[in-house]
Write a protein that holds these residues in place. Structure first.
Motif, PDB file in Angstrom:
ATOM      1  N   HIS A  11       4.607  -0.221  -0.133  1.00 25.01           N
ATOM      2  CA  HIS A  11       5.364  -1.022   0.828  1.00 25.01           C
ATOM      3  C   HIS A  11       4.401  -1.913   1.612  1.00 25.01           C
ATOM      4  CE1 HIS A  11       4.057   2.594   2.956  1.00 25.01           C
ATOM      5  NE2 HIS A  11       3.992   1.827   4.041  1.00 25.01           N
ATOM      6  N   ARG A  14       3.898   9.934  11.600  1.00 25.41           N
ATOM      7  CA  ARG A  14       3.616  10.777  10.438  1.00 25.41           C
ATOM      8  C   ARG A  14       3.073  12.139  10.846  1.00 25.41           C
ATOM      9  NH1 ARG A  14      -0.193   6.593   8.890  1.00 25.41           N
ATOM     10  NH2 ARG A  14       0.900   4.842   7.951  1.00 25.41           N
ATOM     11  N   ASP A  27       1.206   5.148   1.816  1.00 24.84           N
ATOM     12  CA  ASP A  27       0.703   5.995   2.900  1.00 24.84           C
ATOM     13  C   ASP A  27       0.305   7.306   2.241  1.00 24.84           C
ATOM     14  OD1 ASP A  27       1.570   3.966   4.541  1.00 24.84           O
ATOM     15  OD2 ASP A  27       2.996   5.172   5.673  1.00 24.84           O
ATOM     16  N   HIS A  77       0.853  -1.198   0.000  1.00 25.59           N
ATOM     17  CA  HIS A  77       0.000   0.000   0.000  1.00 25.59           C
ATOM     18  C   HIS A  77       0.884   1.242   0.000  1.00 25.59           C
ATOM     19  CE1 HIS A  77       1.166  -0.540   4.200  1.00 25.59           C
ATOM     20  NE2 HIS A  77       1.054   0.776   4.298  1.00 25.59           N
TER      21      HIS A  77
HETATM   22 MN    MN Z   1       2.374   2.087   5.496  1.00 27.04          MN
END
Ligand code: MN
Ligand code: SIN
Length: 199
Positions: free
Chosen positions: A172, A196, A118, A116
């Protein structure tokens, strides 16, 4: 195994055993306040990891979609990001802005995470910092297009990864863990923290 993807930086053994334990103790406090939950994809599939978060926002998923939320699915604000975790961000991220989300993923036996990106954050100029604790996990990373060539590396307890630049939006995931390979978590398994900036 080596990874050569621009903006992908791996700090092998950044945390020694004692530092891993310090982070783990802090995380126990987080999980007491914000229990691990079973995430469900928008298509209704239960994910194999268990999830919770700390910070102003947690990343969640359910039938309504992938998103950031200021509250735990069962209600209530997320606990603050523990200081030992913020310290890691400040040592490796290279930026002074502070993370707003510390996603906590627990991988039990057989758990994995599909490839996926981010990309639910408001911007992608800030790096993502990821911390691995407990059992080894086979981390895979490709490019910014689905279906491209990928590279893999085993992440071990105490390894810290920074994904900035081109790697910030790279696909990733985690193919599998070596359940029981580490004695850090009493009952085995792997914890991954993803830090994040969200807004
Ligand atoms: Mn991720
Ligand atoms: C993730 O990308 O959400 C988790 C990555 C990892 O577990 O190493």
């Amino acid at each position: 195994m080596q990874m050569s993807i621009a903006g992908f930086e791996i700090y092998k053994g950044f945390l020694n055993r004692k530092a891993c334990q310090t982070v783990l103790t802090a995380l126990r406090g987080v999980v007491r306040q914000a229990p691990l939950f079973v995430p469900v994809t928008p298509r209704g599939q239960q994910m194999s990891v268990r999830m919770t978060a700390a910070g102003d926002f947690g990343w969640i998923t359910d039938r309504r979609g992938y998103r950031y939320s200021a509250t735990h699915p069962e209600g209530g604000a997320w606990p603050p990001i523990p200081d030992p975790v913020l310290k890691i961000w400040n040592e490796v991220s290279g930026v002074t802005r502070q993370p707003e989300c510390c996603l906590i993923n627990y991988y039990g036996e057989g758990a994995r995470m599909g490839l996926h990106q981010d990309k639910d954050e408001a911007g992608f100029d800030w790096p993502v910092v990821s911390v691995s604790l407990g059992d080894d996990g086979l981390f895979r990373m490709g490019g910014t297009e689905r279906g491209g060539k990928t590279q893999s590396v085993w992440l071990e307890s105490g390894d810290v990864v920074v994904m900035g630049g081109a790697a910030r939006l790279a696909y990733h995931g985690v193919d599998r863990i070596r359940f029981g390979s580490s004695s850090l978590l009493e009952n085995g398994g792997r914890l991954n923290l993803t830090l994040r900036v969200v807004t």
